[in-house]
Scaffold this active site. Structure first.
Site, PDB file in Angstrom:
ATOM      1  N   GLU A  96       0.845  -1.196   0.000  1.00 55.43           N
ATOM      2  CA  GLU A  96       0.000   0.000   0.000  1.00 55.43           C
ATOM      3  C   GLU A  96       0.879   1.244   0.000  1.00 55.43           C
ATOM      4  O   GLU A  96       1.880   1.286   0.707  1.00 55.43           O
ATOM      5  CB  GLU A  96      -0.883   0.039   1.257  1.00 55.43           C
ATOM      6  CG  GLU A  96      -2.093  -0.843   1.172  1.00 55.43           C
ATOM      7  CD  GLU A  96      -3.214  -0.256   0.339  1.00 55.43           C
ATOM      8  OE1 GLU A  96      -3.003   0.715  -0.418  1.00 55.43           O
ATOM      9  OE2 GLU A  96      -4.327  -0.780   0.440  1.00 55.43           O
ATOM     10  N   ASP A 100      -5.024   4.727   5.257  1.00 53.70           N
ATOM     11  CA  ASP A 100      -5.834   5.826   5.770  1.00 53.70           C
ATOM     12  C   ASP A 100      -6.885   5.231   6.717  1.00 53.70           C
ATOM     13  O   ASP A 100      -6.568   4.881   7.848  1.00 53.70           O
ATOM     14  CB  ASP A 100      -6.475   6.550   4.578  1.00 53.70           C
ATOM     15  CG  ASP A 100      -6.922   7.957   4.896  1.00 53.70           C
ATOM     16  OD1 ASP A 100      -7.583   8.144   5.923  1.00 53.70           O
ATOM     17  OD2 ASP A 100      -6.636   8.870   4.107  1.00 53.70           O
ATOM     18  N   LYS A 128      -1.210   6.585   8.200  1.00 53.00           N
ATOM     19  CA  LYS A 128      -1.943   7.719   8.770  1.00 53.00           C
ATOM     20  C   LYS A 128      -2.935   7.181   9.815  1.00 53.00           C
ATOM     21  O   LYS A 128      -4.137   7.112   9.572  1.00 53.00           O
ATOM     22  CB  LYS A 128      -2.670   8.455   7.644  1.00 53.00           C
ATOM     23  CG  LYS A 128      -3.127   9.841   8.018  1.00 53.00           C
ATOM     24  CD  LYS A 128      -4.007  10.517   6.987  1.00 53.00           C
ATOM     25  CE  LYS A 128      -3.610  10.477   5.559  1.00 53.00           C
ATOM     26  NZ  LYS A 128      -4.514  11.241   4.684  1.00 53.00           N
ATOM     27  N   VAL A 150      -2.159  14.054   1.178  1.00 49.20           N
ATOM     28  CA  VAL A 150      -0.924  14.017   0.393  1.00 49.20           C
ATOM     29  C   VAL A 150      -1.200  13.593  -1.044  1.00 49.20           C
ATOM     30  O   VAL A 150      -2.125  12.828  -1.319  1.00 49.20           O
ATOM     31  CB  VAL A 150       0.127  13.095   1.035  1.00 49.20           C
ATOM     32  CG1 VAL A 150       0.660  13.698   2.323  1.00 49.20           C
ATOM     33  CG2 VAL A 150      -0.419  11.709   1.294  1.00 49.20           C
ATOM     34  N   ASP A 156      -3.291  10.604  -5.333  1.00 50.11           N
ATOM     35  CA  ASP A 156      -3.890  11.582  -6.237  1.00 50.11           C
ATOM     36  C   ASP A 156      -4.911  12.469  -5.557  1.00 50.11           C
ATOM     37  O   ASP A 156      -5.345  12.208  -4.444  1.00 50.11           O
ATOM     38  CB  ASP A 156      -4.574  10.850  -7.394  1.00 50.11           C
ATOM     39  CG  ASP A 156      -5.825  10.126  -6.935  1.00 50.11           C
ATOM     40  OD1 ASP A 156      -6.920  10.488  -7.405  1.00 50.11           O
ATOM     41  OD2 ASP A 156      -5.722   9.200  -6.096  1.00 50.11           O
ATOM     42  N   ARG A 162      -0.748  11.762  -9.487  1.00 47.85           N
ATOM     43  CA  ARG A 162      -0.157  10.431  -9.273  1.00 47.85           C
ATOM     44  C   ARG A 162       1.258  10.339  -9.834  1.00 47.85           C
ATOM     45  O   ARG A 162       2.088   9.611  -9.326  1.00 47.85           O
ATOM     46  CB  ARG A 162      -0.985   9.345  -9.954  1.00 47.85           C
ATOM     47  CG  ARG A 162      -2.275   9.017  -9.287  1.00 47.85           C
ATOM     48  CD  ARG A 162      -2.867   7.750  -9.918  1.00 47.85           C
ATOM     49  NE  ARG A 162      -4.257   7.578  -9.586  1.00 47.85           N
ATOM     50  CZ  ARG A 162      -4.710   7.051  -8.462  1.00 47.85           C
ATOM     51  NH1 ARG A 162      -3.870   6.671  -7.538  1.00 47.85           N
ATOM     52  NH2 ARG A 162      -6.001   6.913  -8.252  1.00 47.85           N
TER      53      ARG A 162
END
Length: 172
Positions: A96, A100, A128, A150, A156, A162
């Site tokens: 990954e 998130d 995160k 970010v 993106d 990206r």
């Protein structure tokens, strides 16, 4: 043409990213010495990180791609493209770019566990934890970050950014 990074602040340079990837690669090489690895790359954001990580690991390896998405924000998760490699009895690492909320990653991890891999670990460039909705942890973490948005190195903003080799965050 104006770019999204013009409205952002540099966060990690390509050199810093490369250093983080190298550190993670060394740890994976050490942990999997003498074994073959199957990397599972969730599309689309993890492509850059997966490619760089694979190039720095000198072990037998395969890669496969999966596309998992939320049907609606906070809703059910579905597999758009599943892996094609048989991972039964193999050492699998999900790659990954950022963890998130952990919702899609938790879904993917459970889906892959059902295929009976010998081992299943998670590697992330950025973690995160402040945004986590489900209790999921990576086994290899490049950098833990605050709750910030970010862009770059696969991440993106509405499909923009990206391709940036560096990572940026929004100006506060």
């Amino acid at each position: 043409m104006r770019q999204i990074k013009d409205e952002m602040v540099p966060f990690l340079t390509r050199e810093e990213i490369n250093e983080l990837v190298g550190q993670i690669a060394k740890q994976i090489e050490y942990d999997y010495e003498g074994k073959e690895i199957v990397f599972v790359c969730p599309l689309r954001g993890s492509v850059h990180f997966t490619a760089d990580l694979m190039r720095q690991i000198d072990l037998p390896q395969q890669v496969d791609f999966v596309y998992v998405t939320a049907v609606e924000k906070g809703g059910a998760i579905k597999i758009v493209k599943d892996i094609s490699v048989n991972i039964a009895g193999k050492h699998v690492i999900i790659v990954e770019e950022i963890i998130d909320t952990g919702r899609t990653l938790s879904f993917l991890r459970n889906r892959l566990f059902a295929s009976a891999p010998a081992s299943l670990k998670i590697v992330t460039l950025l973690d995160k934890p402040a945004r986590r909705e489900l209790p999921i942890r990576a086994d290899y973490i490049g950098k833990t970050i605050d709750d910030r948005y970010v862009v770059g190195y696969g991440m993106d903003s509405e499909e923009l950014g990206r391709n940036y080799p560096d990572i940026y965050h929004l100006k506060n």
